[in-house]
Design a protein around this motif. Structure first.
Motif, short mmCIF file in Angstrom:
data_model
loop_
_atom_site.label_atom_id
_atom_site.label_comp_id
_atom_site.label_asym_id
_atom_site.label_seq_id
_atom_site.Cartn_x
_atom_site.Cartn_y
_atom_site.Cartn_z
N HIS A 1 1.16 19.88 82.65
CA HIS A 1 0.40 20.03 82.25
C HIS A 1 0.47 19.83 80.20
O HIS A 1 1.61 20.61 80.14
N ALA A 2 0.06 18.57 79.83
CA ALA A 2 0.66 18.05 78.03
C ALA A 2 -0.24 18.76 77.74
O ALA A 2 0.22 19.92 76.20
N ASP A 3 -1.29 19.77 77.85
CA ASP A 3 -1.68 21.06 76.57
C ASP A 3 -1.33 22.45 77.39
O ASP A 3 -2.06 23.57 76.28
N ARG A 4 -0.89 22.93 78.28
CA ARG A 4 -0.43 23.80 78.76
C ARG A 4 0.76 23.79 79.19
O ARG A 4 0.35 23.82 80.77
N PRO A 5 1.96 24.01 78.36
CA PRO A 5 3.01 23.34 79.68
C PRO A 5 3.55 24.55 80.02
O PRO A 5 4.99 24.65 81.42
N ARG B 1 2.13 26.48 82.45
CA ARG B 1 1.59 26.13 83.66
C ARG B 1 2.52 25.50 84.81
O ARG B 1 2.74 24.97 84.55
#
Length: 277
Positions: free
Chosen positions: A37-41, A43
């Motif tokens: 997940h680019a916005d929440r690595p 996760r």
């Protein structure tokens, strides 16, 4: 994992908080891959379905698509057709599966365009290789997208088929499978969804076993020989079923003893492994 079909595995992943993403010509590999997940690595990575999950796309064809994609992203349906030389049938399968969504074209428009191209496209002057724009077409409904997923790849990463039936099931008093599993022993119950994994072992004296799957999970099913004889045509052939019976709890296991079954209309049924009469 061969016993369970793709829809069950996708649903199980989602219930464990793992995102499952559909096939995409710009990002799918030959087989399923993990995507951060680019916005929440922090996760857990999402699962991206592979090109070979689309019916008709072999490993060889998937490799051809990856080679054609190379390091330059596809820019249009026509560009995919020209660079991959896929048949119109395979282009339509990919469009039905939503593989062109990453190109900014909705499924119905992609399907309209894909059918017009073949693997025999000849080189033409730049700017003259695209068809006229597709007519203004209605965007697929959520249920149509799920049905398209099932038709093209046997499973949907968007919405479980039973979810589109939930309001209908509620009018029949059907409980979600997850809630039914928590009911007390001998409680009468109704559930609805996809009947799967039906088996009738030779040693079971005519008793049939299986599972009912909906968007919340599965519940085990048991059919006595008389009930199986009355219900097998519905259970084996209906896109979705409404089942009535009672809960049986025994030494930690939970089963639904089926009394009656009726067919329900719903999205196209996914492939059912090991089905028999």
């Amino acid at each position: 994992m061969g016993f369970y079909d793709s829809q069950t595995l996708i649903q199980d992943a989602k219930q464990h908080g793992i995102e499952v993403r559909g096939v995409g010509l710009q990002c799918s590999g030959v087989h399923a891959t993990l995507e951060p997940h680019a916005d929440r690595p922090e996760r857990r990575p999402a699962i991206r379905r592979g090109l070979t999950s689309v019916t008709g796309i072999s490993e060889g064809i998937a490799e051809r698509i990856l080679t054609a994609r190379g390091t330059v992203a596809f820019r249009s349906v026509a560009d995919v057709a020209r660079r991959t030389r896929l048949s119109a049938r395979l282009m339509e399968q990919l469009a039905t599966a939503g593989a062109f969504d990453g190109l900014g074209v909705d499924r119905r428009t992609a399907l309209w365009s894909a059918g017009a191209y073949t693997g025999e496209i000849q080189g033409v002057l730049p700017g003259l290789d695209d068809l006229a724009p597709a007519p203004e077409l209605p965007v697929m409904t959520a249920a149509e997208v799920t049905a398209a997923d099932l038709d093209a790849s046997g499973a949907s990463s968007t919405t479980h088929p039973a979810q589109h039936l939930r309001s209908l099931l509620a009018t029949h008093g059907a409980q979600p499978a997850r809630e039914a599993r928590d009911l007390a022993d001998q409680t009468r119950v109704r559930v609805g969804g996809l009947a799967k994994y039906i088996q009738r072992p030779p040693t079971a004296r005519g008793v049939a076993f299986g599972a009912l799957e909906d968007e919340t999970g599965m519940i085990n099913l048991v059919f006595s020989p008389p009930v199986w004889e009355r219900t097998r045509e519905v259970v084996l052939s209906a896109p979705a079923v409404l089942l009535e019976g009672h809960i049986e709890r025994d030494r930690g296991s939970v089963n639904m003893i089926v009394h009656r079954a009726r067919a329900l209309a719903g999205p196209t049924r996914a492939h059912q492994p090991g089905r028999f009469r």
